[in-house]
Scaffold this motif. Structure first.
Motif, short mmCIF file in Angstrom:
data_model
loop_
_atom_site.label_atom_id
_atom_site.label_comp_id
_atom_site.label_asym_id
_atom_site.label_seq_id
_atom_site.Cartn_x
_atom_site.Cartn_y
_atom_site.Cartn_z
N MET A 158 51.45 10.06 -14.80
CA MET A 158 52.21 9.40 -13.73
C MET A 158 53.34 10.29 -13.22
N SER A 159 53.87 11.14 -14.09
CA SER A 159 55.00 11.99 -13.70
C SER A 159 54.56 13.20 -12.87
N VAL A 160 53.25 13.43 -12.77
CA VAL A 160 52.76 14.60 -12.02
C VAL A 160 51.65 14.19 -11.03
N MET A 161 51.89 13.09 -10.32
CA MET A 161 50.87 12.58 -9.40
C MET A 161 50.51 13.57 -8.28
N GLY A 162 51.47 14.31 -7.75
CA GLY A 162 51.16 15.28 -6.70
C GLY A 162 50.16 16.33 -7.16
N PRO A 163 50.47 17.04 -8.25
CA PRO A 163 49.50 18.00 -8.76
C PRO A 163 48.19 17.34 -9.21
N PHE A 164 48.27 16.14 -9.76
CA PHE A 164 47.05 15.44 -10.18
C PHE A 164 46.15 15.20 -8.97
N GLY A 165 46.75 14.88 -7.85
CA GLY A 165 45.98 14.72 -6.61
C GLY A 165 45.30 16.02 -6.21
N LEU A 198 40.60 12.85 -20.49
CA LEU A 198 39.18 12.60 -20.24
C LEU A 198 39.10 11.78 -18.97
N MET A 199 38.32 12.26 -17.99
CA MET A 199 38.20 11.56 -16.71
C MET A 199 36.73 11.44 -16.35
N HIS A 200 36.37 10.26 -15.84
CA HIS A 200 35.01 10.09 -15.37
C HIS A 200 34.96 9.07 -14.24
N ALA A 201 34.00 9.30 -13.37
CA ALA A 201 33.80 8.44 -12.21
C ALA A 201 32.36 8.62 -11.76
N THR A 202 31.92 7.76 -10.87
CA THR A 202 30.59 7.94 -10.29
C THR A 202 30.63 9.16 -9.36
N THR A 203 29.48 9.67 -9.07
CA THR A 203 29.38 10.81 -8.16
C THR A 203 30.03 10.48 -6.83
N GLU A 204 29.74 9.31 -6.31
CA GLU A 204 30.29 8.91 -5.01
C GLU A 204 31.82 8.87 -5.05
N ARG A 205 32.38 8.34 -6.13
CA ARG A 205 33.85 8.29 -6.25
C ARG A 205 34.45 9.69 -6.37
N TRP A 206 33.81 10.59 -7.13
CA TRP A 206 34.29 11.97 -7.22
C TRP A 206 34.31 12.60 -5.83
N LYS A 207 33.24 12.37 -5.06
CA LYS A 207 33.18 12.93 -3.71
C LYS A 207 34.28 12.36 -2.83
N GLN A 208 34.54 11.07 -2.94
CA GLN A 208 35.61 10.45 -2.14
C GLN A 208 36.97 11.03 -2.49
N MET A 209 37.24 11.17 -3.79
CA MET A 209 38.53 11.74 -4.22
C MET A 209 38.64 13.19 -3.77
N GLY A 210 37.54 13.95 -3.88
CA GLY A 210 37.53 15.34 -3.47
C GLY A 210 37.74 15.52 -1.97
N ALA A 211 37.35 14.51 -1.21
CA ALA A 211 37.54 14.55 0.25
C ALA A 211 38.92 14.07 0.66
N GLY A 212 39.72 13.60 -0.31
CA GLY A 212 41.06 13.13 -0.01
C GLY A 212 41.11 11.73 0.58
N GLU A 213 40.03 10.96 0.40
CA GLU A 213 40.01 9.60 0.94
C GLU A 213 41.06 8.71 0.27
N TYR A 214 41.40 9.02 -0.96
CA TYR A 214 42.48 8.34 -1.67
C TYR A 214 42.92 9.22 -2.83
N GLY A 215 44.11 8.97 -3.31
CA GLY A 215 44.68 9.78 -4.37
C GLY A 215 44.48 9.20 -5.75
N PRO A 216 45.10 9.82 -6.73
CA PRO A 216 44.91 9.42 -8.12
C PRO A 216 45.44 8.01 -8.44
N MET A 217 46.53 7.63 -7.82
CA MET A 217 47.10 6.30 -8.10
C MET A 217 46.10 5.21 -7.71
N LYS A 218 45.61 5.26 -6.51
CA LYS A 218 44.63 4.26 -6.05
C LYS A 218 43.35 4.34 -6.89
#
Length: 174
Positions: free
Chosen positions: A149-156, A112-132
């Motif tokens: 944690m074991s699949v951070m690349g695909p998670f990104g 289950l994942m949730h974030a604000t719209t602005e954060r989803w847009k930032q992640m979708g634009a590649g401004e930062y990855g899943p770890m950050k």
């Protein structure tokens, strides 16, 4: 050309242009229609289909698939959406994207994942990855954390789907 006919032709053209714009409008981010398109995009992304094949996709507790549910936290009361990912031909393939259908997630295999719209847009634009995103609370996350944690690349790559799948963020899903 008769003035009345000219006006009719002009109005007809305007009406068709308006209708064409509506037909091609992007779906609302995190709507069922958007999730269906995200499912299609998943299946075209080799980082997801091959990077999550094997151990990750096989951890499904015999359900035959894993569930990822998502929503926008600033869209209070909006429905959640889900994607189901299954092992198909030794690839992690999306077999469903749409409205929420899984009532109870299995926290040892599902997400289950949730974030604000602005954060989803930032992640979708590649401004930062899943770890950050997770470390700074920009993405709230429930599910098997060690597995994630074991699949951070695909998670990104999964988070980048938000930027790859066209969407309208000016309103909330209904």
């Amino acid at each position: 050309m008769h003035a009345g006919l000219k006006q009719f032709v002009a109005l007809s053209g305007f009406g068709l242009a308006m209708l064409a714009g509506q037909v091609h409008a992007a779906p609302v981010l995190m709507s069922a229609e958007w999730a269906a398109q995200a499912c299609e995009a998943w299946n075209k992304d080799t980082t997801l289909t091959t990077g999550l094949a094997g151990k990750w996709i096989k951890n499904d507790h015999g359900h035959g698939f894993k569930v990822i549910q998502m929503y926008r936290t600033d869209c209070e009361g909006s429905p959640h959406v889900e994607m189901r990912i299954a092992d198909k031909g030794d690839k992690a393939m999306c077999i469903y994207g749409g409205k929420l259908e899984t009532a109870k997630l299995d926290s040892s295999v599902d997400y289950l994942m949730h974030a604000t719209t602005e954060r989803w847009k930032q992640m979708g634009a590649g401004e930062y990855g899943p770890m950050k995103a997770m470390m700074f609370g920009r993405l709230e996350f429930s599910g098997p954390k060690m597995e994630a944690m074991s699949v951070m690349g695909p998670f990104g790559s999964f988070l980048m789907l938000v930027g790859k799948v066209p969407s309208d963020t000016s309103s909330c899903p209904k």
